[in-house]
Write a protein that holds these residues in place. Structure first.
Motif, mmCIF file in Angstrom:
data_model
loop_
_atom_site.group_PDB
_atom_site.id
_atom_site.type_symbol
_atom_site.label_atom_id
_atom_site.label_comp_id
_atom_site.label_asym_id
_atom_site.label_seq_id
_atom_site.Cartn_x
_atom_site.Cartn_y
_atom_site.Cartn_z
ATOM 1 N N THR A 194 -8.474 -0.864 -6.027
ATOM 2 C CA THR A 194 -7.231 -0.352 -5.452
ATOM 3 C C THR A 194 -6.004 -0.811 -6.226
ATOM 4 N N GLY A 246 -4.394 2.321 -1.023
ATOM 5 C CA GLY A 246 -4.959 0.979 -1.100
ATOM 6 C C GLY A 246 -6.148 0.752 -0.202
ATOM 7 N N GLU A 286 -13.594 -1.847 -2.481
ATOM 8 C CA GLU A 286 -13.456 -1.438 -3.876
ATOM 9 C C GLU A 286 -14.806 -1.128 -4.515
ATOM 10 N N SER A 324 0.878 -1.167 0.000
ATOM 11 C CA SER A 324 0.000 0.000 0.000
ATOM 12 C C SER A 324 0.912 1.211 0.000
ATOM 13 N N GLU A 377 -3.409 2.134 -6.792
ATOM 14 C CA GLU A 377 -3.863 3.392 -6.242
ATOM 15 C C GLU A 377 -3.143 3.682 -4.935
#
Length: 478
Positions: free
Chosen positions: A407, A382, A402, A366, A379
């Protein structure tokens, strides 16, 4: 009562395997995000296939299968005890009779289900499996997409698909399959090595950022001391590696390629280290530093070593066993046996360790690094800030983080695992090229150049992350 409760528990877990989303209605799985659980399970599929490949390539596995009566072509049959047959009243001893198992009759080609052929077929099936999902999941934007439940659930059926592809792969005729698939492996491994380096760059950035933040919050010097210690350690190991390369992998009269590889990678590593601490680079990218450069330098030295171990010139490529026992490579590996394959060597084991680390990191990462997120199609953050849902029984469930947007790119993640399957295939077979005429495995210079060029491209990508904010000041590289 206990049996009934056990059946209920199994039914609950079965909904995890066959459901349309990972454990959204199931209490047998830990509380986490959909995106993390899905990536971990797919990574488990890859690691399971890797484990099977390792077992198939273990030394002596074919010899053990040959001992199974009536199983392998050319293998042993079931021996019959010595008996005496009466012929015309004369007892005649009969011995050495062997029979095969009915329905088998030594019909299995054991050199296909073990050894490099089995690794090629196993990794072929995994690559096809992940490539299929990579195509299916193109442009999935959120978990509301009808294809998202296929990505996040139905694990039992997906496992059956993988098993089915694997079984079918072992029925592929030899022909030119291994020779052609070798070149697929070379190209895929080239791309995966670059992805590995990107993940290492991201890991180094995250590591540096977290420790610097901890140092500022705790106002302690221990975090700075830790960063300094690891930076020095990485550079020290890299320097030792360079010295060993010049001593053992070069000769005064030969090995010109190795001298060029070692010298250039040493120069490139010094260059990126200097660039990372330039004042202008620090102004635009304060998170850059010597920790990242030292880790990239150490990985570059590993790639250099890995490439040199694939040189078919045995004078320039001593075996590790020969180095340890102070025996020349020519004595340890006779050139008269071009088909000799050393399945397990140090660089292969190190490659597997790095692969495991990068696969796990790619599943749980992340990152806040914008440039790396763009390269890896993920992304920022996360969805880590989502809260787990709590059911009526008080258990925390896996959450769908999501619903608004994914993500990570489903398609790119599967493509990454597809490339990882090819990399595993090449690593386990030590990047040897199969010769369809002699049925041997041989080292090849293309494997050397693939590794070296991938290392150079990876260094270029890291250099780009440093100088891009200077070259394009109007763009946001924060």
């Amino acid at each position: 009562m206990g049996a009934a409760m056990a059946l209920c528990s199994l039914a609950s877990c079965a909904s995890c395997l066959c459901g349309s989303a990972p454990c959204l209605l199931c209490g047998c799985c830990p509380s986490s995000n959909n995106s993390t659980i899905t990536r971990l399970i797919f990574s488990f599929f890859l690691l399971l296939g890797t484990l099977v490949s390792i077992i198939m390539i273990l030394p002596g596995m074919e010899a053990e299968l040959q001992k199974i009566p009536g199983f392998c072509q050319g293998g042993s049959s079931i021996p019959v005890p010595d008996i005496e047959v009466s012929i015309g009243g004369i007892e005649v001893p009969v011995s050495g009779i062997e029979v095969s198992v009915p329905g088998m009759e030594n019909s299995v080609n054991c050199d296909v289900i073990v050894g490099y052929k089995s690794v090629y077929r196993m990794c072929f099936s995994m690559a096809c499996f992940f490539f299929l999902f990579s195509v299916i999941m193109i442009r999935v934007q959120s978990s509301k997409d009808p294809r998202a439940p296929v990505q996040n659930g139905f694990w039992f059926w997906k496992f059956l698909v993988l098993v089915g592809i694997t079984v079918g792969a072992f029925f592929i005729p030899d022909g030119t399959f291994h020779n052609v698939w070798f070149y697929f492996g070379v190209v895929g491994s080239f791309m995966f090595i670059i992805i590995q380096l990107i993940l290492l760059i991201d890991f180094a950035h995250s590591w540096n950022e977290i420790w610097l933040r901890n140092a500022e919050e705790d106002n302690g010097k221990s975090w700075y001391a830790g960063l300094l210690a690891f930076t020095i350690l990485h550079y020290a190991l890299s320097f030792v590696a360079v010295v060993l390369f010049y001593v053992y992998y070069t000769r005064p009269w030969d090995c010109t390629e190795h001298k060029v590889f070692i010298s250039l990678n040493l120069i490139f590593s010094i260059a990126i280290s200097i660039v990372s601490i330039l004042p202008k680079v620090q102004d635009k990218s304060p998170q850059s530093g010597l920790l990242q450069s030292s880790l990239i330098t150490l990985y570059t030295m590993y790639v250099t070593w890995s490439a040199m171990t694939n040189n078919p010139n045995r004078d320039c490529n001593p075996s590790l066993l020969g180095l340890v026992s102070n025996v020349s490579s020519t004595e340890a590996t006779p050139t008269s046996d071009p088909g000799h394959v050393q399945w397990w060597d140090a660089q292969g084991i190190v490659g597997l360790v790095i692969f495991l680390f990068c696969t796990l990191y790619a599943s749980i990462r992340s990152s806040s690094n914008t440039q790396v997120n763009k390269l890896m199609q993920t992304e920022e953050g996360g969805g880590a800030g989502a809260e787990a849902a709590v059911g009526e029984d008080g258990l925390r469930r896996a959450i769908d983080n999501e619903e608004e947007a994914v993500t990570y790119s489903y398609s790119f993640f599967h493509f990454h695992l597809c490339l990882a399957s090819l990399y595993i295939m090449m690593t386990l077979t030590n990047w040897y090229r199969p010769d369809t005429k002699t049925h041997m495995m041989q080292s090849s210079m293309p494997a050397v150049w693939v590794k070296i060029c991938s290392g150079w491209l990876g260094l270029t990508l890291y250099l780009w992350t440093l100088i891009a904010p200077l070259l394009f000041p109007d763009r946001d590289f924060s």
